[in-house]
Scaffold this motif. Structure first.
Motif, mmCIF file in Angstrom:
data_model
loop_
_atom_site.group_PDB
_atom_site.id
_atom_site.type_symbol
_atom_site.label_atom_id
_atom_site.label_comp_id
_atom_site.label_asym_id
_atom_site.label_seq_id
_atom_site.Cartn_x
_atom_site.Cartn_y
_atom_site.Cartn_z
ATOM 1 N N THR A 4 0.870 -1.168 0.000
ATOM 2 C CA THR A 4 0.000 0.000 0.000
ATOM 3 C C THR A 4 0.908 1.220 0.000
ATOM 4 O OG1 THR A 4 -1.753 -1.168 1.173
ATOM 5 C CG2 THR A 4 -1.811 1.250 1.230
ATOM 6 N N ILE A 5 0.661 2.096 -0.956
ATOM 7 C CA ILE A 5 1.490 3.279 -1.180
ATOM 8 C C ILE A 5 0.621 4.517 -1.019
ATOM 9 C CG2 ILE A 5 2.966 4.471 -2.853
ATOM 10 C CD1 ILE A 5 4.038 1.667 -2.331
ATOM 11 N N LEU A 6 1.118 5.510 -0.314
ATOM 12 C CA LEU A 6 0.467 6.819 -0.252
ATOM 13 C C LEU A 6 1.347 7.831 -0.951
ATOM 14 C CD1 LEU A 6 -1.015 7.074 3.368
ATOM 15 C CD2 LEU A 6 -2.222 6.673 1.221
ATOM 16 N N TRP A 7 0.718 8.870 -1.509
ATOM 17 C CA TRP A 7 1.452 9.940 -2.178
ATOM 18 C C TRP A 7 1.784 10.998 -1.131
ATOM 19 C CZ3 TRP A 7 3.356 8.815 -6.660
ATOM 20 C CH2 TRP A 7 4.087 9.806 -7.333
ATOM 21 N N PHE A 8 3.060 11.395 -1.078
ATOM 22 C CA PHE A 8 3.539 12.247 0.008
ATOM 23 C C PHE A 8 4.186 13.513 -0.528
ATOM 24 C CE2 PHE A 8 6.211 13.268 3.720
ATOM 25 C CZ PHE A 8 5.281 13.100 4.737
ATOM 26 N N ASP A 9 3.849 14.626 0.099
ATOM 27 C CA ASP A 9 4.454 15.928 -0.193
ATOM 28 C C ASP A 9 5.626 16.082 0.774
ATOM 29 O OD1 ASP A 9 5.147 18.680 -0.078
ATOM 30 O OD2 ASP A 9 3.122 19.280 -0.646
ATOM 31 N N PHE A 10 6.844 15.976 0.254
ATOM 32 C CA PHE A 10 8.036 16.004 1.099
ATOM 33 C C PHE A 10 8.344 17.403 1.638
ATOM 34 C CE2 PHE A 10 8.695 12.342 -1.771
ATOM 35 C CZ PHE A 10 8.668 11.342 -0.804
ATOM 36 N N VAL A 11 7.891 18.438 0.955
ATOM 37 C CA VAL A 11 8.116 19.815 1.420
ATOM 38 C C VAL A 11 7.222 20.108 2.622
ATOM 39 C CG1 VAL A 11 7.941 22.259 0.803
ATOM 40 C CG2 VAL A 11 8.846 20.611 -0.856
ATOM 41 N N ASN A 12 5.930 19.793 2.504
ATOM 42 C CA ASN A 12 4.973 20.079 3.569
ATOM 43 C C ASN A 12 4.812 18.933 4.566
ATOM 44 O OD1 ASN A 12 4.123 22.759 2.702
ATOM 45 N ND2 ASN A 12 3.319 21.680 0.910
ATOM 46 N N GLN A 13 5.493 17.820 4.304
ATOM 47 C CA GLN A 13 5.486 16.661 5.202
ATOM 48 C C GLN A 13 4.084 16.153 5.512
ATOM 49 O OE1 GLN A 13 8.386 14.887 6.707
ATOM 50 N NE2 GLN A 13 8.910 15.748 4.722
ATOM 51 N N LYS A 14 3.308 15.910 4.420
ATOM 52 C CA LYS A 14 1.971 15.354 4.612
ATOM 53 C C LYS A 14 1.519 14.605 3.362
ATOM 54 C CE LYS A 14 -0.553 19.491 3.205
ATOM 55 N NZ LYS A 14 -1.560 20.478 3.584
ATOM 56 N N VAL A 15 0.567 13.725 3.581
ATOM 57 C CA VAL A 15 -0.032 12.981 2.476
ATOM 58 C C VAL A 15 -0.805 13.966 1.605
ATOM 59 C CG1 VAL A 15 -1.706 11.179 1.906
ATOM 60 C CG2 VAL A 15 -0.150 10.877 3.842
ATOM 61 N N CYS A 16 -0.772 13.746 0.291
ATOM 62 C CA CYS A 16 -1.479 14.633 -0.634
ATOM 63 C C CYS A 16 -2.132 13.811 -1.746
ATOM 64 C CB CYS A 16 -0.515 15.674 -1.209
ATOM 65 S SG CYS A 16 0.876 14.984 -2.129
ATOM 66 N N LEU A 17 -2.873 14.486 -2.610
ATOM 67 C CA LEU A 17 -3.537 13.824 -3.739
ATOM 68 C C LEU A 17 -2.508 13.338 -4.748
ATOM 69 C CD1 LEU A 17 -6.444 16.367 -4.380
ATOM 70 C CD2 LEU A 17 -6.601 14.152 -3.226
ATOM 71 N N LEU A 18 -2.839 12.245 -5.423
ATOM 72 C CA LEU A 18 -1.990 11.788 -6.532
ATOM 73 C C LEU A 18 -1.929 12.882 -7.587
ATOM 74 C CD1 LEU A 18 -3.303 8.155 -7.156
ATOM 75 C CD2 LEU A 18 -1.128 8.782 -6.117
ATOM 76 N N PRO A 19 -0.753 13.177 -8.142
ATOM 77 C CA PRO A 19 -0.692 14.147 -9.235
ATOM 78 C C PRO A 19 -1.498 13.656 -10.442
ATOM 79 C CG PRO A 19 1.514 13.583 -8.457
ATOM 80 C CD PRO A 19 0.552 12.640 -7.807
ATOM 81 N N GLU A 20 -1.972 14.587 -11.228
ATOM 82 C CA GLU A 20 -2.774 14.245 -12.407
ATOM 83 C C GLU A 20 -2.025 13.285 -13.324
ATOM 84 O OE1 GLU A 20 -4.895 16.566 -16.133
ATOM 85 O OE2 GLU A 20 -4.544 17.654 -14.253
ATOM 86 N N LYS A 21 -0.718 13.515 -13.497
ATOM 87 C CA LYS A 21 0.105 12.660 -14.358
ATOM 88 C C LYS A 21 0.024 11.193 -13.900
ATOM 89 C CE LYS A 21 4.969 11.853 -15.472
ATOM 90 N NZ LYS A 21 6.319 12.361 -15.457
ATOM 91 N N VAL A 22 0.091 10.967 -12.594
ATOM 92 C CA VAL A 22 0.050 9.608 -12.048
ATOM 93 C C VAL A 22 -1.362 9.041 -12.145
ATOM 94 C CG1 VAL A 22 0.434 8.209 -9.982
ATOM 95 C CG2 VAL A 22 2.044 10.035 -10.566
ATOM 96 N N SER A 23 -2.368 9.827 -11.798
ATOM 97 C CA SER A 23 -3.762 9.371 -11.904
ATOM 98 C C SER A 23 -4.101 8.983 -13.337
ATOM 99 C CB SER A 23 -4.723 10.469 -11.441
ATOM 100 O OG SER A 23 -4.570 10.716 -10.084
ATOM 101 N N ASP A 24 -3.678 9.814 -14.300
ATOM 102 C CA ASP A 24 -3.933 9.519 -15.715
ATOM 103 C C ASP A 24 -3.251 8.218 -16.138
ATOM 104 O OD1 ASP A 24 -5.420 11.834 -15.865
ATOM 105 O OD2 ASP A 24 -3.911 12.970 -16.990
ATOM 106 N N LEU A 25 -2.008 8.047 -15.717
ATOM 107 C CA LEU A 25 -1.277 6.833 -16.050
ATOM 108 C C LEU A 25 -1.991 5.605 -15.489
ATOM 109 C CD1 LEU A 25 1.300 5.408 -17.171
ATOM 110 C CD2 LEU A 25 2.250 5.691 -14.882
#
Length: 155
Positions: free
Chosen positions: A120-141
């Motif tokens: 199980t993988i979560l998408w993480f914003d390393f700058v703000n140190q929190k889980v975030c939405l999958l980028p559109e590029k990844v969702s589309d893929l």
């Protein structure tokens, strides 16, 4: 495991069993299978542009600050494996959510299933140190992968 996977999945890579992967009982140690799964995921992410690495010449600006983080891994062990051998490691996308996804894995010695796993993988914003939405590029893929099985590439 959430779901027991017993078939080959669309993405395939080879994993050479190293002498150092064995334990005191003479078979591949259970931790080695987790590393094999990790290496196959890294190949999958690289091959499909799901992450940016420090070696990328022109990194994607979003992927340079965000990326996949593993939050859970499960492994079912079915058969012992010994050195020397080469396993076929197969991966496939099992489910996608707004902030993460599940990837399945199977490992094969010839036509024998030796192990199966789930990450199980979560998408993480390393700058703000929190889980975030999958980028559109990844969702589309992932939408295309579910529709057309683009993950059939073998390396």
């Amino acid at each position: 495991m959430k779901q027991s996977i017993t078939n080959k999945l669309p993405y395939s890579t080879k994993q050479v069993v190293a002498w150092g992967d064995m334990d005191a009982f003479g078979h591949v140690n259970n931790v080695a299978y987790i590393r094999y799964f990790e290496s196959a995921r890294a190949d999958y992410f690289s091959d499909f542009g799901i992450w940016t690495t420090k070696n990328d010449v022109s990194p994607d600006p979003i992927l340079a600050t965000q990326g996949p983080v593993l939050i859970r891994v499960e492994m079912d062990y079915r058969k012992q494996v010994y050195y020397p051998n080469t396993l076929e490691v197969t991966l496939g996308l099992l489910s996608v959510a707004k902030k993460g996804f599940d990837i399945g894995c199977t490992m094969w010695l010839g036509e024998q299933l030796v192990a199966g796993g789930l990450a199980t993988i979560l998408w993480f914003d390393f700058v703000n140190q929190k889980v975030c939405l999958l980028p559109e590029k990844v969702s589309d893929l992932f939408s295309k992968e579910n529709d057309s099985k683009i993950s059939t590439k073998t390396i």
